[in-house]
Structure formats: C-alpha cells, structure tokens
Design an enzyme around this catalytic site. Structure first.
Site, short mmCIF file in Angstrom:
data_model
loop_
_atom_site.label_atom_id
_atom_site.label_comp_id
_atom_site.label_asym_id
_atom_site.label_seq_id
_atom_site.Cartn_x
_atom_site.Cartn_y
_atom_site.Cartn_z
N LYS A 275 0.86 -1.19 0.00
CA LYS A 275 0.00 0.00 0.00
C LYS A 275 0.89 1.24 0.00
O LYS A 275 1.71 1.43 0.89
CB LYS A 275 -0.89 0.00 1.24
CG LYS A 275 -1.69 1.29 1.44
CD LYS A 275 -2.42 1.30 2.79
CE LYS A 275 -3.03 2.66 3.09
NZ LYS A 275 -3.68 2.71 4.43
N ASP A 280 -2.25 10.58 3.46
CA ASP A 280 -3.66 10.22 3.66
C ASP A 280 -4.36 11.25 4.53
O ASP A 280 -4.20 11.27 5.75
CB ASP A 280 -3.75 8.84 4.32
CG ASP A 280 -5.20 8.40 4.52
OD1 ASP A 280 -6.08 8.96 3.86
OD2 ASP A 280 -5.42 7.49 5.34
N LYS A 287 -9.68 13.29 8.19
CA LYS A 287 -9.12 12.93 9.49
C LYS A 287 -9.04 14.17 10.38
O LYS A 287 -8.96 15.30 9.88
CB LYS A 287 -7.71 12.35 9.33
CG LYS A 287 -7.63 11.00 8.65
CD LYS A 287 -6.19 10.55 8.52
CE LYS A 287 -6.07 9.19 7.86
NZ LYS A 287 -6.58 8.10 8.71
N ASP A 298 1.74 6.47 5.74
CA ASP A 298 0.73 5.55 5.22
C ASP A 298 1.22 4.82 3.97
O ASP A 298 0.48 3.99 3.43
CB ASP A 298 -0.57 6.30 4.92
CG ASP A 298 -1.80 5.43 5.09
OD1 ASP A 298 -1.71 4.42 5.83
OD2 ASP A 298 -2.84 5.72 4.49
N GLU A 359 -9.34 3.86 2.42
CA GLU A 359 -8.88 3.91 1.03
C GLU A 359 -7.84 2.86 0.69
O GLU A 359 -7.69 2.46 -0.47
CB GLU A 359 -8.33 5.30 0.71
CG GLU A 359 -6.88 5.56 1.09
CD GLU A 359 -6.60 5.45 2.58
OE1 GLU A 359 -5.46 5.06 2.92
OE2 GLU A 359 -7.48 5.76 3.41
N ARG A 361 -7.63 -0.31 1.30
CA ARG A 361 -8.18 -1.54 0.75
C ARG A 361 -8.69 -1.35 -0.68
O ARG A 361 -8.76 -2.31 -1.45
CB ARG A 361 -9.29 -2.05 1.67
CG ARG A 361 -10.50 -1.15 1.79
CD ARG A 361 -11.32 -1.40 3.04
NE ARG A 361 -10.64 -0.90 4.23
CZ ARG A 361 -11.12 -1.03 5.46
NH1 ARG A 361 -12.28 -1.66 5.66
NH2 ARG A 361 -10.47 -0.55 6.49
#
Length: 501
Positions: A275, A280, A287, A298, A359, A361
């Site tokens: 990933k 993010d 967030k 991330d 996001e 996944r």
C-alpha cells in the site's frame, strides 16, 4: 560504514578501539587478554560494579597511552545474565541489545574504526552458527548507522565511525561469518531504505517519486525490471477502486510493478503488494488535524516492498519475486470520491464507499487482482491498513491474516526467527456479513467492531485464486513521540520468507 570479518587476536589486531564483552560479570576470552595487559583494569570495573550485569550496559575503559598497544581505546559491554539452562548462553534478544548499545556508544564517540570481539557467543533460542551471529551483528550495525538528515540544513550525521571489524576466534568460521555478514548488510540496507522512504515528507515522497526510485533500482541489476502504469493505463484495466482514491489528488496515481527474476525460469514467483498512500488526509471523510502529519507513513507498506527489493538486488538472490506498489494520495477535492459512491473494481465486483478514509483496501484490491496474471506461488500484501489493528495488538506485533495456513505458518516462523514478529488474527466467514451493502456487492467498511478483521475480509474477496496473506503494519511501521520515525518493519520477516519460500 564498512563491515568486514577477520580472525585475529585482541592484542595483535591494530584498531582504534577494541570492543569486548562480559557475560554474567565474567570477562569473555578477548576481554581477559586485554585485562591481563591492562593490569586487571577490566576486572576492577566488574568488581566495582561500574558495569551493570544487564544486556547493553557499557563502560569506556581508560588506559594509559602506549604506542606498542594494538588498540587505543577499549569499550567493555555486558551481555547480561546467562540463561539458567546453560551458563554460557544468552537469548538473541540480549545479544541484539548488547550489540546495539555498543555500536551506539561508538557512533557517539570520535572513533573511526573498531574491532568487535564476540568470541564464543552462544544463543539459546536460535542456531549458533557464525553466519547467524554475523548476520544479526551486521543488521544492527546498519540499523544503528542510519540517521535521517535529508531535509535538514543542519544537524547532519556527525558520526565518524567508518569501519567495523567483526573478529572471530577460529579460522574455520571466517567464510561462514562472511556469508552472514553479507546477508545482514543487505537486510540492514533494505530496512534503512524503508525507513528513509517512510520518513520523507509527503511533498517529496509522492507516487511519482516512488516510481522513480523503483526505476532507479532496476538500473542496478539485470535481474530486475520495473514498469510503471499511469492513470490512463490503470483506467483501461478497469481499476475503478484504485482510481476512486487517486482521482482526488493533483498527484497522479501509479501502479508500480517490479519483477525480480533470479530463480529458475519455470518457477512461479512469490508476489508482494504494498500500500503506497503517500499521504492520507482521509479524503472527504477528513481525518482530525492532530497527528495528521504522521499520515506520510501511510506508504510504509510500499516502502517495505522497496526495502525488500533493495535487499534482493544486493544479494543477487536466486528467487523469483514480483513486487506491486499501489501508489496514490488520498485528498479531498471537487473530484474526490464521496461517501455513498459506488465503484467497480478490476475484478468486476462493485464497492459502496461508505468511508473515504478506508482507502487502502480500495487501491490494494485492484493490485491483488492484477497479481493473478503472474500465477503466483503466494501473494503477501503489506499495509498500514487499520487503526483497529493498533488497538488489538499495540506496537509490538504485526497483524497477520491468511486464507492459507501453510503460508501463515511460514510467515509467523520468519517473524520469530528475525525478531519481527506477527500474530495471526481470525479470518472467519462470520465477519464477512458486516460488509453487506444494499447498493453494491460489498461496502468498504464493516462497522465499528473488529475493524482490522473486516478490512482483511474485504481483501480476501479479491484473493480467491492463490494462497494469500495480509500483514497489517499500522502499529509496527513507525513509532511516535520523541523518537518518531519509520521502523523498517516488516522487511526482515518478508526477506527471510522470500529467501526460504
């Protein structure tokens, strides 16, 4: 820092500093040699309890100048207490702590070169081969040598340590130790590659930057090829889930594919998928502000993949490995996905996006479908996927989920062996119903309960055609607080698995 192996005597090898050890308040053989020449100075340190009987305790030994002496300085390090079952053995954990402490002391000094006399170190919980001893030493040497300074105008690494000699006491051990040193250096360099990429700010380490680093690595080995798919190519493949994340950013998303072919041409490759959300924000499901800076981490799944490939190239390993990195930014904008949107993945399955902050996944599911074309022996994805995994396991263990127990067992064993542990979590059918949606084949979140499990359940729907494991590194990829920074996990676990799969 150069690392070499030699067989030598503590009183004959020319070095600026001799690093010697004590076990259970007893000097090891090389320390005894130095103690004899130093008129019992080291023994006096033990008697006065200036050196604690704890792994990693260390003490600089001050000796009168002597031009005839092979060493100028001595660093005495404690290996701690011996194991109860064997008075000459210690745990590999204590060994690593002792090596770390000694190397940090050297790094903080004016020493340019040092000789480390490990003598007969016996490890109680792993094999005692010179190769293993040297591998652990070299990995820690490289790990301690790393310091982030890329975006600092000042405070550059001031360490003067240039050369470390690992001294063995038997000529028959030299070749075996050299093999371990080579593996340990490659692993350490891979870990530090991962740390550096993770520590870089999001305005530097973008999807384009990751793609360029992958291309650069490919130029260093004829066994490695890299290709990078643009958003237009990603769209043609039908990767609607990936694009639903990437489209909110001014930075174009990239699918980075690295193929390392070092094994037999007919051998199926093992695939690792990272990933690579280089920053993010959460997207429209924004967030909270505090600690959002840490969302540059991330992409640590992608960083670990890069670290593993770096190590494989350095080792020129005889394995076949395909690395896939799904790189994108998750940003809020007029083009960003909205809660309630429905997208179609590369597999043809539709997904209702209930939370744009789930996001990872979405980019991974399309990358996992893409992996099918390699008819892989196994697929392991690595992702800072869920805060729920941090709640479940804290910062010590990586969460492991798998549809194949044999694969899970191998990964768990590699984690134990390499001190990069994982813990297997359930992937039961009972959790799948939490992903039910009235408007698509599935939702991208499963509610507040068992968040790390339902995230893995989501990914499992795209991995029906091969043995697969998912490593949730949200709790292990970086540390917070004063020592904030990427850890380089789980490069050690992955490299050991791939070299022995």
């Amino acid at each position: 820092m150069d690392l070499i192996v030699k067989r030598a005597n503590a009183n004959s090898l020319k070095t600026q500093c001799a690093v010697v050890f004590a076990l259970d308040n007893t000097l090891q053989s090389s320390a005894q040699l130095i103690d004899k020449e130093a008129n019992g100075t080291l023994s006096h340190i033990l008697e006065s309890k200036a050196l604690k009987n704890k792994a990693g305790s260390h003490c600089w030994v001050h000796l009168a100048p002597n031009k005839k002496r092979a060493y100028e300085h001595v660093l005495l390090v404690s290996l701690g207490q011996a194991e109860k079952k064997s008075k000459s053995s210690i745990s590999s954990k204590d060994y690593i702590s002792s090596i770390q402490s000694g190397l940090k002391a050297l790094k903080g000094s004016h020493i340019k070169n040092a000789a480390v006399y490990l003598d007969q170190v016996n490890l109680s919980d792993t094999d005692n081969s010179p190769s293993t001893i040297a591998q652990l030493f070299a990995t820690e040497a490289k790990r301690v040598d790393y310091k982030y300074a890329t975006t600092k105008a000042s405070d550059k690494d001031s360490s003067k340590l240039e050369k470390l000699t690992l001294v063995v006491d038997d000529a028959k051990q030299v070749n075996d130790a050299k093999k371990g040193l080579k593996l340990g250096q490659a692993l350490g360099n891979g870990i530090n590659t991962t740390r550096e990429l993770g520590n870089l700010p999001g305005n530097i380490c973008t999807p384009e930057y990751l793609a360029n680093q992958a291309k650069k690595l490919a130029t260093s080995s004829t066994k490695l090829t890299t290709k990078v798919l643009t958003e237009k190519q990603i769209e043609k493949l039908g990767m609607g889930a990936f694009l639903s994340v990437a489209k909110g950013s001014a930075q174009d998303g990239k699918l980075i594919i690295m193929e390392y072919r070092g094994g037999a041409k007919t051998a199926k490759p093992n695939v690792i998928v990272g990933k690579g959300i280089t920053f993010d924000t959460g997207g429209i499901s924004l967030k909270p502000g505090p600690a959002m800076d840490e969302m540059k981490f991330d992409m640590c799944g992608a960083a670990s993949v890069m670290g593993v490939m770096t190590a494989l190239v350095e080792l020129q390993a005889s394995v076949n490995v395909v690395a896939i990195i799904a790189a994108a930014e998750n940003m809020p904008s007029g083009r960003a996905s909205k809660p309630g949107d429905v997208v179609t993945s590369m597999s043809g399955q539709t997904i209702e996006i209930l939370n744009t902050d789930a996001e990872g996944r979405l980019v991974l599911c399309d990358a996992l479908t893409y992996a099918e074309r390699y008819k892989p022996k196994s697929v392991v994805d690595i992702a800072t996927l869920t805060g729920a995994c941090v709640v479940a396991l804290g910062n010590h263990a990586t969460g492991l989920f798998s549809n194949d127990q044999a694969l899970a067992d191998k990964l768990l064993a590699s984690g134990e062996k390499m001190h990069d542990r994982a813990w297997q979590m359930p992937l039961w059918d009972e959790y799948q119903k939490q992903l039910d949606s009235n408007f698509a084949d599935m939702a991208n979140i499963g509610g507040p309960q068992a968040g790390s499990v339902t995230a893995a359940c989501f990914l499992s729907r795209f991995t029906k055609k091969y043995p697969w494991a998912h490593l949730d590194i949200a709790g292990t990829a970086w540390v917070q607080g004063g020592a904030k920074g990427a850890t380089g996990r789980p490069v050690a676990l992955l490299l050991d698995y791939l070299l022995n799969a």
